[in-house]
Design a protein around this motif. Structure first.
Motif, PDB file in Angstrom:
ATOM      1  N   ARG A  83     -32.303  -4.347  -8.029  1.00 33.08           N
ATOM      2  CA  ARG A  83     -32.650  -3.954  -9.397  1.00 33.08           C
ATOM      3  C   ARG A  83     -32.606  -5.118 -10.382  1.00 33.08           C
ATOM      4  O   ARG A  83     -33.508  -5.268 -11.217  1.00 33.08           O
ATOM      5  CB  ARG A  83     -31.714  -2.826  -9.860  1.00 33.08           C
ATOM      6  CG  ARG A  83     -31.908  -1.524  -9.112  1.00 33.08           C
ATOM      7  CD  ARG A  83     -31.000  -0.425  -9.655  1.00 33.08           C
ATOM      8  NE  ARG A  83     -29.601  -0.646  -9.317  1.00 33.08           N
ATOM      9  CZ  ARG A  83     -28.996  -0.165  -8.247  1.00 33.08           C
ATOM     10  NH1 ARG A  83     -29.682   0.557  -7.373  1.00 33.08           N
ATOM     11  NH2 ARG A  83     -27.713  -0.388  -8.021  1.00 33.08           N
ATOM     12  N   ILE A  84     -31.545  -5.926 -10.286  1.00 33.17           N
ATOM     13  CA  ILE A  84     -31.412  -7.027 -11.242  1.00 33.17           C
ATOM     14  C   ILE A  84     -32.561  -8.027 -11.091  1.00 33.17           C
ATOM     15  O   ILE A  84     -32.988  -8.660 -12.059  1.00 33.17           O
ATOM     16  CB  ILE A  84     -30.039  -7.729 -11.090  1.00 33.17           C
ATOM     17  CG1 ILE A  84     -29.818  -8.730 -12.230  1.00 33.17           C
ATOM     18  CG2 ILE A  84     -29.905  -8.401  -9.730  1.00 33.17           C
ATOM     19  CD1 ILE A  84     -28.414  -9.299 -12.280  1.00 33.17           C
TER      20      ILE A  84
ATOM     21  N   LEU B 237     -35.243  -7.122 -14.093  1.00 33.57           N
ATOM     22  CA  LEU B 237     -34.904  -8.090 -15.142  1.00 33.57           C
ATOM     23  C   LEU B 237     -35.492  -9.471 -14.908  1.00 33.57           C
ATOM     24  O   LEU B 237     -35.983 -10.110 -15.838  1.00 33.57           O
ATOM     25  CB  LEU B 237     -33.380  -8.194 -15.287  1.00 33.57           C
ATOM     26  CG  LEU B 237     -32.640  -6.959 -15.788  1.00 33.57           C
ATOM     27  CD1 LEU B 237     -31.177  -7.296 -16.042  1.00 33.57           C
ATOM     28  CD2 LEU B 237     -33.275  -6.394 -17.046  1.00 33.57           C
TER      29      LEU B 237
ATOM     30  N   TRP C 279     -32.258 -17.646 -10.332  1.00 35.43           N
ATOM     31  CA  TRP C 279     -31.220 -16.625 -10.135  1.00 35.43           C
ATOM     32  C   TRP C 279     -29.892 -17.340  -9.952  1.00 35.43           C
ATOM     33  O   TRP C 279     -29.537 -17.751  -8.840  1.00 35.43           O
ATOM     34  CB  TRP C 279     -31.523 -15.763  -8.909  1.00 35.43           C
ATOM     35  CG  TRP C 279     -32.788 -14.956  -9.008  1.00 35.43           C
ATOM     36  CD1 TRP C 279     -33.268 -14.310 -10.102  1.00 35.43           C
ATOM     37  CD2 TRP C 279     -33.736 -14.707  -7.961  1.00 35.43           C
ATOM     38  NE1 TRP C 279     -34.452 -13.669  -9.806  1.00 35.43           N
ATOM     39  CE2 TRP C 279     -34.761 -13.893  -8.507  1.00 35.43           C
ATOM     40  CE3 TRP C 279     -33.818 -15.070  -6.616  1.00 35.43           C
ATOM     41  CZ2 TRP C 279     -35.851 -13.457  -7.740  1.00 35.43           C
ATOM     42  CZ3 TRP C 279     -34.900 -14.643  -5.872  1.00 35.43           C
ATOM     43  CH2 TRP C 279     -35.896 -13.842  -6.432  1.00 35.43           C
TER      44      TRP C 279
ATOM     45  N   TYR D  54     -26.466 -12.815 -15.352  1.00 36.84           N
ATOM     46  CA  TYR D  54     -27.609 -12.318 -16.136  1.00 36.84           C
ATOM     47  C   TYR D  54     -27.786 -13.061 -17.449  1.00 36.84           C
ATOM     48  O   TYR D  54     -28.798 -12.878 -18.122  1.00 36.84           O
ATOM     49  CB  TYR D  54     -27.460 -10.810 -16.390  1.00 36.84           C
ATOM     50  CG  TYR D  54     -26.042 -10.376 -16.695  1.00 36.84           C
ATOM     51  CD1 TYR D  54     -25.528 -10.454 -17.985  1.00 36.84           C
ATOM     52  CD2 TYR D  54     -25.211  -9.906 -15.683  1.00 36.84           C
ATOM     53  CE1 TYR D  54     -24.229 -10.082 -18.256  1.00 36.84           C
ATOM     54  CE2 TYR D  54     -23.900  -9.530 -15.954  1.00 36.84           C
ATOM     55  CZ  TYR D  54     -23.414  -9.618 -17.245  1.00 36.84           C
ATOM     56  OH  TYR D  54     -22.120  -9.260 -17.517  1.00 36.84           O
TER      57      TYR D  54
ATOM     58  N   ARG E 157     -36.719  -3.294 -20.434  1.00 36.27           N
ATOM     59  CA  ARG E 157     -36.156  -4.572 -20.007  1.00 36.27           C
ATOM     60  C   ARG E 157     -35.587  -5.348 -21.202  1.00 36.27           C
ATOM     61  O   ARG E 157     -34.475  -5.879 -21.136  1.00 36.27           O
ATOM     62  CB  ARG E 157     -37.235  -5.397 -19.302  1.00 36.27           C
ATOM     63  CG  ARG E 157     -36.758  -6.751 -18.816  1.00 36.27           C
ATOM     64  CD  ARG E 157     -37.894  -7.572 -18.216  1.00 36.27           C
ATOM     65  NE  ARG E 157     -37.386  -8.878 -17.836  1.00 36.27           N
ATOM     66  CZ  ARG E 157     -37.280  -9.917 -18.676  1.00 36.27           C
ATOM     67  NH1 ARG E 157     -37.661  -9.792 -19.942  1.00 36.27           N
ATOM     68  NH2 ARG E 157     -36.782 -11.074 -18.249  1.00 36.27           N
TER      69      ARG E 157
ATOM     70  N   LYS F 229     -24.036  -2.560 -16.174  1.00 36.88           N
ATOM     71  CA  LYS F 229     -23.530  -3.430 -15.102  1.00 36.88           C
ATOM     72  C   LYS F 229     -23.118  -2.629 -13.871  1.00 36.88           C
ATOM     73  O   LYS F 229     -23.419  -3.020 -12.745  1.00 36.88           O
ATOM     74  CB  LYS F 229     -22.356  -4.269 -15.633  1.00 36.88           C
ATOM     75  CG  LYS F 229     -22.791  -5.357 -16.607  1.00 36.88           C
ATOM     76  CD  LYS F 229     -21.635  -6.198 -17.100  1.00 36.88           C
ATOM     77  CE  LYS F 229     -20.922  -5.591 -18.252  1.00 36.88           C
ATOM     78  NZ  LYS F 229     -19.950  -6.498 -18.908  1.00 36.88           N
TER      79      LYS F 229
ATOM     80  N   LEU G 204     -26.934  -3.171 -12.472  1.00 38.94           N
ATOM     81  CA  LEU G 204     -26.909  -4.553 -11.989  1.00 38.94           C
ATOM     82  C   LEU G 204     -26.173  -4.701 -10.658  1.00 38.94           C
ATOM     83  O   LEU G 204     -26.617  -5.450  -9.786  1.00 38.94           O
ATOM     84  CB  LEU G 204     -26.262  -5.465 -13.030  1.00 38.94           C
ATOM     85  CG  LEU G 204     -26.913  -5.486 -14.421  1.00 38.94           C
ATOM     86  CD1 LEU G 204     -26.277  -6.560 -15.284  1.00 38.94           C
ATOM     87  CD2 LEU G 204     -28.417  -5.708 -14.329  1.00 38.94           C
ATOM     88  N   GLN G 205     -25.057  -3.992 -10.489  1.00 37.38           N
ATOM     89  CA  GLN G 205     -24.332  -4.079  -9.218  1.00 37.38           C
ATOM     90  C   GLN G 205     -25.059  -3.271  -8.152  1.00 37.38           C
ATOM     91  O   GLN G 205     -25.573  -2.193  -8.419  1.00 37.38           O
ATOM     92  CB  GLN G 205     -22.909  -3.544  -9.372  1.00 37.38           C
ATOM     93  CG  GLN G 205     -21.962  -4.505 -10.047  1.00 37.38           C
ATOM     94  CD  GLN G 205     -20.516  -4.142  -9.772  1.00 37.38           C
ATOM     95  OE1 GLN G 205     -20.011  -4.390  -8.692  1.00 37.38           O
ATOM     96  NE2 GLN G 205     -19.845  -3.571 -10.759  1.00 37.38           N
TER      97      GLN G 205
ATOM     98  N   GLN H 297     -35.688   2.484 -10.053  1.00 36.30           N
ATOM     99  CA  GLN H 297     -35.211   1.538 -11.062  1.00 36.30           C
ATOM    100  C   GLN H 297     -35.606   1.988 -12.463  1.00 36.30           C
ATOM    101  O   GLN H 297     -34.809   1.923 -13.404  1.00 36.30           O
ATOM    102  CB  GLN H 297     -35.776   0.147 -10.771  1.00 36.30           C
ATOM    103  CG  GLN H 297     -35.270  -0.458  -9.466  1.00 36.30           C
ATOM    104  CD  GLN H 297     -35.891  -1.803  -9.166  1.00 36.30           C
ATOM    105  OE1 GLN H 297     -36.141  -2.574 -10.080  1.00 36.30           O
ATOM    106  NE2 GLN H 297     -36.125  -2.102  -7.899  1.00 36.30           N
TER     107      GLN H 297
END
Length: 576
Positions: A203-204, A208, A400, A417, A443, A483, A487-488, A504
């Motif tokens: 997802r991150i 993003l 990244w 991030y 986003r 998060k 994100l996790q 997502q």
């Protein structure tokens, strides 16, 4: 012919006698005929980097010039195989490798069922598909290496890779096997705009910091931040047609793990083994450094071969820092003047020479294919200002950044991030907005919340969250949900390991809905954040990423309705 006059590790110098070699010409060194490559030529001396262990060779031994460049063998039979840095098949090297022993990369005797795509008398163009073979469930297209009118076309039948399947009137014989120099990019017709995202299921990354098919990305991170696991996760879940995985200078036990685990991994898209659409190249830290330097070029040449067939290839290089260290060691052995931190002055151009071979292109076959290059970088001490990380950042469009602090707190993938970015947001925006017109706004909202939270966390660490005013605590709690839920991601959980774009989008929509409802509740009734976050639907939302699979997205719609009802009722009834 030449004779060895100097030996230093993988570097050998030779006094020239008669013929002069060409730069980058492949040579055979000493009585064992070790493979090497000419990296420098003067009037009476040639400098050679040897791709095998030079122990045991002596001054005065002969060096023989081949007249050819170090090349990759490209043909059916590559998929599912593991090679070393100079394309010797590791499955044939179970016994101890003998110096100078040659191993052909593919099985010369195996017969493949060839299906012709052209006819006798037809004019054949360079790069045109002349036929195909079936390699498992994969269609391996055979492309023309010449141009002219076909005077012979093999009929449907079984042939070895060295049998002629098409002959042109100019005498060119086209086989299923071809060889191509590692350091010379395969030609293509036209470079295209990379506007289709490579969906990784992370997802991150996808939402993003997306990467486009044909794009470039770097994954810098110190020891223990999860570079290898992230690359293996991307190799398994990315929607690329083929994977080329290069273990370049990594520890032997890590590569042993990869070589043992990859054949067992199930391909989530086909249900078969992932290895069936993967080529592995392993050159560990204890192997000769010059072969480590060549392994990256071998991998990208193989990737270009499949790209020209019209496939999307994801190339994972782990790690380019070890590759750069091999370049530094070779540079020192030939007494080049060192530049920053001992690296040669041409380090930047060497890094660029790898990443510039990525791209989304139209091949001469008329088909569109891509190579997406993702390189892991291992900066000493996690210092992103060191030369390899800094130059890699210049030549890659996605960054990244892995964070040691996040990894230590078991936050995976440990992508920072605040430091990461993607230059493909605008190019892939259309693709995402076809699936959700709100993607770009979602986003931007998410990044804004995370940036505001990052500033507030400095106060929280010093004084605790209780010191914040209620409206700022609301931001911190929403950021916590982002998060935790978004994100996790658990790479080992069967549900959470991969999130489809639709999942997502749904998670992001619910997150913003919760944020809007919390603001409304606070502004209208001054409801404390503690009460807002303790509602049972929020706990259900936290669990949902492990419970709601990609095939049950409608459950998020029902959850969204329950969240709306819960907070509307709370706002109406609070204080009464």
């Amino acid at each position: 012919m030449a004779r060895i006059s100097y030996i230093s590790g993988s570097v050998v110098k030779a006094k020239l006698e008669g013929e002069r070699p060409s730069l980058l010409e492949m040579v055979y060194v000493g009585k064992d005929k070790l493979i090497g490559e000419v990296i420098s030529v003067s009037e009476d001396e040639a400098v050679v980097q040897v791709y095998e262990n030079t122990e045991g060779i002596s001054l005065g031994e002969d060096i023989t010039f081949s007249g050819e460049m170090l090349s990759a063998v490209l043909s059916p039979g590559l998929l599912g195989k593991a090679f070393d840095g100079i394309q010797r098949p590791l499955n044939r090297l179970g016994r101890k490798i003998k110096k100078g022993e040659r191993y052909f990369p593919v099985d010369r005797d195996k017969r493949w069922r060839f299906f012709p795509s052209v006819k006798e008398g037809e004019y054949i163009f360079y790069g045109q598909e002349i036929g195909y073979v079936e390699e498992g469930s994969f269609i391996h297209r055979i492309l023309s290496t010449g141009e002219g009118r076909a005077v012979y076309v093999a009929g449907e039948g079984d042939y070895t890779v060295e049998d002629t399947v098409v002959k042109l009137e100019n005498g060119t014989e086209i086989k299923m096997l071809r060889e191509h120099p590692l350091r010379v990019p395969l030609r293509f017709k036209k470079r295209l705009k990379p506007d289709i995202p490579m969906i990784t299921g992370q997802r991150i990354i996808d939402f993003l910091f997306p990467i486009a098919k044909g794009g470039t990305a770097s994954i810098p991170g110190g020891f223990g931040t999860g570079k290898t696991v992230l690359q293996q996760t991307l190799a398994k879940w990315s929607d690329a047609d083929l994977i080329v995985y290069i273990g370049c200078g990594e520890r032997g036990n890590e590569m042993t793990e990869v070589l043992n685990e990859f054949p067992q991994l199930e391909d989530p898209y086909t249900g078969k083994k992932l290895i069936e659409r993967t080529v592995l190249i392993a050159n560990t830290s204890d192997m000769p450094v010059s072969a480590r330097e060549a392994s990256i070029y071998l991998g990208i040449t193989i990737a270009e071969y499949f790209r020209d067939m019209g496939y999307h290839v994801a190339l994972m290089a782990d790690s380019t820092s070890r590759w750069a260290e091999a370049i530094r060691e070779l540079s020192a052995r030939i007494n080049e003047i060192p530049a920053e931190e001992g690296f040669p002055a041409d380090l930047a151009s060497k890094i660029a020479s790898v990443y510039e071979r990525a791209g989304y292109v139209e091949a001469f076959s008329g088909k569109k294919g891509s190579i997406t290059v993702i390189g892991a970088v291992s900066p000493p001490g996690g210092d992103f200002s060191e030369p390899v990380t800094r130059h890699t950042r210049r030549f890659t469009t996605v960054f990244w950044a892995l964070d040691k602090e996040l990894a230590s707190s078991r936050f995976y993938p440990a992508i920072n991030y605040m430091l990461s970015y993607s230059g493909y947001v605008d190019t892939v925006r259309r693709w995402w907005e076809e699936r959700s017109p709100e993607w770009f706004d979602l986003r931007e909202w998410m990044i804004k919340i995370l940036q505001e939270d990052d500033k507030l966390q400095r106060i929280v660490k010093l004084l605790g969250s209780e010191s914040l005013p209620e409206d700022k605590r609301l931001v911190v709690e929403i950021a916590y949900l982002i998060k935790e839920i978004f994100l996790q991601q658990n790479a080992f959980d069967p549900v959470d390991a991969h999130s489809s774009p639709e999942k997502q989008i749904k998670i992001a929509e619910i997150l913003r809905l919760v944020h809007d409802l919390w603001i409304k509740a606070f502004e209208e009734k001054k409801i404390p954040v503690k009460i807002l976050k303790d509602q049972p639907e929020i706990q259900e939302f936290l669990r949902s990423k492990y419970e709601v699979g990609n095939d049950r997205i409608e459950e998020y719609d029902r959850l969204m309705e329950r969240i709306k009802e819960r907070y509307h009722h709370l706002i109406l009834s609070y204080g009464e």
